[in-house]
Design a protein around this motif. Sequence first.
Motif, PDB file in Angstrom:
ATOM      1  N   VAL A 121       0.860  -1.183   0.000  1.00 41.15           N
ATOM      2  CA  VAL A 121       0.000   0.000   0.000  1.00 41.15           C
ATOM      3  C   VAL A 121       0.893   1.229   0.000  1.00 41.15           C
ATOM      4  CG1 VAL A 121      -1.951  -1.097   1.168  1.00 41.15           C
ATOM      5  CG2 VAL A 121      -0.119  -0.055   2.528  1.00 41.15           C
ATOM      6  N   SER A 122       0.284   2.390  -0.115  1.00 44.53           N
ATOM      7  CA  SER A 122       1.063   3.630  -0.091  1.00 44.53           C
ATOM      8  C   SER A 122       0.351   4.678   0.746  1.00 44.53           C
ATOM      9  CB  SER A 122       1.300   4.164  -1.510  1.00 44.53           C
ATOM     10  OG  SER A 122       0.089   4.673  -2.063  1.00 44.53           O
ATOM     11  N   ALA A 123       1.111   5.686   1.142  1.00 41.65           N
ATOM     12  CA  ALA A 123       0.549   6.781   1.934  1.00 41.65           C
ATOM     13  C   ALA A 123       1.477   7.984   1.823  1.00 41.65           C
ATOM     14  CB  ALA A 123       0.365   6.363   3.392  1.00 41.65           C
ATOM     15  N   GLY A 124       0.972   9.135   2.300  1.00 45.07           N
ATOM     16  CA  GLY A 124       1.760  10.355   2.266  1.00 45.07           C
ATOM     17  C   GLY A 124       1.768  11.044   3.611  1.00 45.07           C
ATOM     18  N   LEU A 146      -3.193   1.761 -11.934  1.00 42.47           N
ATOM     19  CA  LEU A 146      -3.405   2.661 -10.797  1.00 42.47           C
ATOM     20  C   LEU A 146      -4.886   2.836 -10.481  1.00 42.47           C
ATOM     21  CD1 LEU A 146      -0.807   5.568 -11.292  1.00 42.47           C
ATOM     22  CD2 LEU A 146      -0.568   3.407 -10.047  1.00 42.47           C
ATOM     23  N   ARG A 147      -5.733   1.981 -11.036  1.00 45.80           N
ATOM     24  CA  ARG A 147      -7.156   2.104 -10.762  1.00 45.80           C
ATOM     25  C   ARG A 147      -7.429   1.859  -9.274  1.00 45.80           C
ATOM     26  NH1 ARG A 147      -9.531  -2.100 -14.988  1.00 45.80           N
ATOM     27  NH2 ARG A 147      -7.686  -3.175 -14.175  1.00 45.80           N
ATOM     28  N   GLY A 148      -8.262   2.714  -8.706  1.00 43.61           N
ATOM     29  CA  GLY A 148      -8.602   2.592  -7.295  1.00 43.61           C
ATOM     30  C   GLY A 148      -7.607   3.232  -6.350  1.00 43.61           C
ATOM     31  N   HIS A 149      -6.503   3.748  -6.876  1.00 42.58           N
ATOM     32  CA  HIS A 149      -5.511   4.401  -6.031  1.00 42.58           C
ATOM     33  C   HIS A 149      -5.943   5.836  -5.728  1.00 42.58           C
ATOM     34  CE1 HIS A 149      -1.859   1.627  -6.672  1.00 42.58           C
ATOM     35  NE2 HIS A 149      -2.914   1.016  -7.185  1.00 42.58           N
ATOM     36  N   GLU A 150      -5.663   6.293  -4.532  1.00 43.07           N
ATOM     37  CA  GLU A 150      -5.895   7.687  -4.176  1.00 43.07           C
ATOM     38  C   GLU A 150      -4.957   8.046  -3.027  1.00 43.07           C
ATOM     39  OE1 GLU A 150      -9.612   6.964  -1.063  1.00 43.07           O
ATOM     40  OE2 GLU A 150      -9.953   7.933  -2.993  1.00 43.07           O
ATOM     41  N   PRO A 151      -4.579   9.328  -2.927  1.00 47.22           N
ATOM     42  CA  PRO A 151      -3.692   9.731  -1.830  1.00 47.22           C
ATOM     43  C   PRO A 151      -4.355   9.529  -0.472  1.00 47.22           C
ATOM     44  CG  PRO A 151      -3.681  11.376  -3.589  1.00 47.22           C
ATOM     45  CD  PRO A 151      -4.795  10.424  -3.896  1.00 47.22           C
ATOM     46  N   ARG A 152      -3.575   9.012   0.484  1.00 48.01           N
ATOM     47  CA  ARG A 152      -4.065   8.792   1.839  1.00 48.01           C
ATOM     48  C   ARG A 152      -2.996   9.211   2.846  1.00 48.01           C
ATOM     49  NH1 ARG A 152      -6.112   2.708   2.221  1.00 48.01           N
ATOM     50  NH2 ARG A 152      -4.191   2.353   1.049  1.00 48.01           N
ATOM     51  N   ARG A 153      -3.448   9.589   4.015  1.00 51.51           N
ATOM     52  CA  ARG A 153      -2.526  10.053   5.058  1.00 51.51           C
ATOM     53  C   ARG A 153      -1.863   8.862   5.741  1.00 51.51           C
ATOM     54  NH1 ARG A 153      -1.475  14.720   7.250  1.00 51.51           N
ATOM     55  NH2 ARG A 153      -3.136  15.696   6.017  1.00 51.51           N
ATOM     56  N   LEU A 154      -0.592   9.019   6.054  1.00 50.60           N
ATOM     57  CA  LEU A 154       0.204   7.948   6.633  1.00 50.60           C
ATOM     58  C   LEU A 154      -0.420   7.386   7.902  1.00 50.60           C
ATOM     59  CD1 LEU A 154       2.805   6.237   6.775  1.00 50.60           C
ATOM     60  CD2 LEU A 154       3.915   8.192   7.905  1.00 50.60           C
ATOM     61  N   GLU A 155      -0.898   8.260   8.781  1.00 47.33           N
ATOM     62  CA  GLU A 155      -1.430   7.810  10.058  1.00 47.33           C
ATOM     63  C   GLU A 155      -2.652   6.892   9.895  1.00 47.33           C
ATOM     64  OE1 GLU A 155       0.847  11.530  10.584  1.00 47.33           O
ATOM     65  OE2 GLU A 155      -0.750  10.875   9.225  1.00 47.33           O
ATOM     66  N   ALA A 156      -3.368   7.058   8.795  1.00 47.34           N
ATOM     67  CA  ALA A 156      -4.565   6.246   8.566  1.00 47.34           C
ATOM     68  C   ALA A 156      -4.254   4.908   7.909  1.00 47.34           C
ATOM     69  CB  ALA A 156      -5.552   7.016   7.688  1.00 47.34           C
ATOM     70  N   VAL A 157      -3.033   4.735   7.435  1.00 51.24           N
ATOM     71  CA  VAL A 157      -2.690   3.544   6.659  1.00 51.24           C
ATOM     72  C   VAL A 157      -1.708   2.640   7.403  1.00 51.24           C
ATOM     73  CG1 VAL A 157      -1.633   2.724   4.511  1.00 51.24           C
ATOM     74  CG2 VAL A 157      -3.097   4.757   4.491  1.00 51.24           C
ATOM     75  N   ARG A 158      -0.784   3.223   8.105  1.00 44.65           N
ATOM     76  CA  ARG A 158       0.315   2.447   8.694  1.00 44.65           C
ATOM     77  C   ARG A 158      -0.185   1.454   9.744  1.00 44.65           C
ATOM     78  NH1 ARG A 158       5.984   5.099  10.894  1.00 44.65           N
ATOM     79  NH2 ARG A 158       7.150   3.133  11.028  1.00 44.65           N
ATOM     80  N   ARG A 159       0.389   0.236   9.721  1.00 42.40           N
ATOM     81  CA  ARG A 159       0.053  -0.807  10.683  1.00 42.40           C
ATOM     82  C   ARG A 159       1.332  -1.400  11.268  1.00 42.40           C
ATOM     83  NH1 ARG A 159      -3.664  -4.655   6.909  1.00 42.40           N
ATOM     84  NH2 ARG A 159      -5.375  -3.205   6.385  1.00 42.40           N
ATOM     85  N   ASP A 160       1.197  -2.026  12.407  1.00 38.56           N
ATOM     86  CA  ASP A 160       2.304  -2.798  12.958  1.00 38.56           C
ATOM     87  C   ASP A 160       2.636  -3.927  11.989  1.00 38.56           C
ATOM     88  OD1 ASP A 160       2.304  -1.228  15.230  1.00 38.56           O
ATOM     89  OD2 ASP A 160       1.088  -2.626  16.412  1.00 38.56           O
ATOM     90  N   GLY A 161       3.907  -4.181  11.812  1.00 42.69           N
ATOM     91  CA  GLY A 161       4.340  -5.237  10.901  1.00 42.69           C
ATOM     92  C   GLY A 161       4.624  -4.767   9.500  1.00 42.69           C
ATOM     93  N   ASP A 162       4.345  -3.481   9.188  1.00 44.15           N
ATOM     94  CA  ASP A 162       4.655  -2.952   7.861  1.00 44.15           C
ATOM     95  C   ASP A 162       6.164  -2.783   7.691  1.00 44.15           C
ATOM     96  OD1 ASP A 162       2.040  -2.765   7.047  1.00 44.15           O
ATOM     97  OD2 ASP A 162       1.838  -0.622   7.485  1.00 44.15           O
ATOM     98  N   LEU A 163       6.654  -3.094   6.496  1.00 46.08           N
ATOM     99  CA  LEU A 163       7.994  -2.694   6.084  1.00 46.08           C
ATOM    100  C   LEU A 163       7.841  -1.331   5.421  1.00 46.08           C
ATOM    101  CD1 LEU A 163      11.050  -3.461   5.616  1.00 46.08           C
ATOM    102  CD2 LEU A 163      10.326  -4.144   3.316  1.00 46.08           C
ATOM    103  N   VAL A 164       8.306  -0.280   6.083  1.00 45.92           N
ATOM    104  CA  VAL A 164       8.107   1.084   5.593  1.00 45.92           C
ATOM    105  C   VAL A 164       9.267   1.473   4.688  1.00 45.92           C
ATOM    106  CG1 VAL A 164       7.797   3.504   6.221  1.00 45.92           C
ATOM    107  CG2 VAL A 164       6.825   1.696   7.666  1.00 45.92           C
ATOM    108  N   ILE A 165       8.945   1.822   3.444  1.00 39.98           N
ATOM    109  CA  ILE A 165       9.945   2.248   2.467  1.00 39.98           C
ATOM    110  C   ILE A 165       9.616   3.667   2.035  1.00 39.98           C
ATOM    111  CG2 ILE A 165      11.013   1.804   0.231  1.00 39.98           C
ATOM    112  CD1 ILE A 165      10.206  -1.112   0.493  1.00 39.98           C
TER     113      ILE A 165
END
Length: 218
Positions: A121-124, A146-165
């Motif tokens: 997933v992605s976030a900003g 890129l269908r269905g993609h939209e900008p989202r805020r990091l705090e709303a997307v990030r989860r424990d266990g994510d590899l953050v790049i």
Amino acid sequence: MAQVERRAALHGALSDPGRLAVVDLLSRGDASPSELAAELGMPSNLLAHHVNVLVEHGLVERTPSEGDRRRTYLRLLPTELGPFTTALPRPLRVLFVCTANSARSHLAVALWRAASTIPAVSAGTHPAPGIDPGAIAAAVRHGLDLRGHEPRRLEAVRRDGDLVITVCDRAHEEVGLVADVHWSIPDPVRVGHDDAFDRAVTELGRRVADLAPRLVVS
């Protein structure tokens, strides 16, 4: 013989454990000298010596930050020795982060989904209103979805266990954002030309192809 001598010189540059440790870390992603020194517990003057040797032999290059413009990132370069690959723990999910979440991070997700079964997933950190048209056009040119993609805020997307790049210097340098991996990818939106977006896709694709097969350790 010239090729053999070149390879021998590269092996010689990598024969020092300190330099090999630097290369191992940079095989994951880009890092500033201070980040490398902290990770390796190495004095800055010794690290600078090792980096100079690696740069001299064409193994590493320095690139200026697009964020604070004072920081320098070190990037591992492709060589005749092939990719430097070490296995890494397999995450639950990969999270690509940039500032606006309008181009690089979405393209990275599309490339990742084509290369790996690990969810992505992605976030900003400061999301834009929508995906940049240049990114959408680049996705079409490169056969990415890129269908269905939209900008989202990091705090709303990030989860424990994510590899953050982080794929954006500005996002990587924000206070409080600790990334597992950083890829210093120039911002194509700032340039605005098709070539800039195509270069971003090419570089992201190279990095994805290198990292995805290495996430195999349970």
